[in-house]
Design a protein around this motif. Structure first.
Motif, PDB file in Angstrom:
ATOM      1  N   GLU A  41       0.835  -1.207   0.000  1.00  0.00           N
ATOM      2  CA  GLU A  41       0.000   0.000   0.000  1.00  0.00           C
ATOM      3  C   GLU A  41       0.869   1.256   0.000  1.00  0.00           C
ATOM      4  O   GLU A  41       0.598   2.201  -0.746  1.00  0.00           O
ATOM      5  CB  GLU A  41      -0.927   0.007   1.220  1.00  0.00           C
ATOM      6  CG  GLU A  41      -2.040  -1.009   1.153  1.00  0.00           C
ATOM      7  CD  GLU A  41      -2.892  -0.974   2.405  1.00  0.00           C
ATOM      8  OE1 GLU A  41      -3.896  -0.235   2.399  1.00  0.00           O
ATOM      9  OE2 GLU A  41      -2.544  -1.665   3.378  1.00  0.00           O
TER      10      GLU A  41
ATOM     11  N   SER B 223       2.413   1.785  -3.343  1.00  0.00           N
ATOM     12  CA  SER B 223       1.471   2.253  -4.364  1.00  0.00           C
ATOM     13  C   SER B 223       1.372   3.781  -4.342  1.00  0.00           C
ATOM     14  O   SER B 223       1.227   4.403  -5.387  1.00  0.00           O
ATOM     15  CB  SER B 223       0.087   1.622  -4.178  1.00  0.00           C
ATOM     16  OG  SER B 223      -0.603   2.180  -3.077  1.00  0.00           O
TER      17      SER B 223
ATOM     18  N   SER C 145       4.567   5.088  -6.040  1.00  0.00           N
ATOM     19  CA  SER C 145       4.602   4.926  -7.492  1.00  0.00           C
ATOM     20  C   SER C 145       3.720   5.931  -8.208  1.00  0.00           C
ATOM     21  O   SER C 145       3.872   6.145  -9.405  1.00  0.00           O
ATOM     22  CB  SER C 145       4.206   3.502  -7.886  1.00  0.00           C
ATOM     23  OG  SER C 145       2.848   3.269  -7.575  1.00  0.00           O
ATOM     24  N   GLU C 146       2.807   6.575  -7.490  1.00  0.00           N
ATOM     25  CA  GLU C 146       1.969   7.602  -8.098  1.00  0.00           C
ATOM     26  C   GLU C 146       2.768   8.854  -8.431  1.00  0.00           C
ATOM     27  O   GLU C 146       2.371   9.654  -9.249  1.00  0.00           O
ATOM     28  CB  GLU C 146       0.795   7.974  -7.163  1.00  0.00           C
ATOM     29  CG  GLU C 146      -0.220   6.857  -7.039  1.00  0.00           C
ATOM     30  CD  GLU C 146      -1.306   7.172  -6.032  1.00  0.00           C
ATOM     31  OE1 GLU C 146      -1.380   8.319  -5.541  1.00  0.00           O
ATOM     32  OE2 GLU C 146      -2.081   6.254  -5.732  1.00  0.00           O
TER      33      GLU C 146
END
Length: 129
Positions: free
Chosen positions: A115, A118, A121-122
């Motif tokens: 999580e 993630s 990586s944005e």
């Protein structure tokens, strides 16, 4: 490569678990146990991301998120609320204060690091694979 995460968390057990999971995955963890110290460390430690509890002594996570967003060099640093605050509207309030994301406690040790990654990586400037 910067792999430093700032965790602002006043509960020792929660901090221990997050630190363990993150360090096991190759992150460096810098920790603060209150909001004022967290803001100070964020300004000095160049974090890749900030994991922020909402219920903190002295300054709430809402106030901390808003203060962090006032500093231009922290604009691109994801602020991820990691909190047991799960009342209707809490998610929206912390996102409005400046958080990038929201993870409810108790955290799931099997998915927590994924999580966090993630959110990293944005932002194309944040990579830690």
């Amino acid at each position: 490569m910067n792999n430093r995460l700032l965790v602002i968390e006043d509960n020792e057990q929660n901090l221990y678990l997050m630190r363990f999971l993150l360090e096991k995955s190759g992150f460096e963890v810098v920790a603060a146990e209150d909001g004022a110290t967290g803001v100070d460390l964020a300004l000095r430690c160049d974090p890749l991301a900030i994991l922020l509890d909402i219920q903190l002594p002295e300054k709430s996570g809402f106030v901390v998120a808003a203060e962090l967003k006032q500093h231009g060099h922290l604009d691109r640093v994801p602020i991820i609320a990691v909190t047991s605050h799960a009342m209707v509207g809490d998610r929206e309030m912390i996102l409005a204060a400046g958080a990038t994301g929201y993870i409810e406690k108790p955290i799931n040790p099997e998915t927590f690091v994924a999580e966090i990654k993630s959110y990293l990586s944005e932002n194309p400037e944040n990579t830690n694979d």
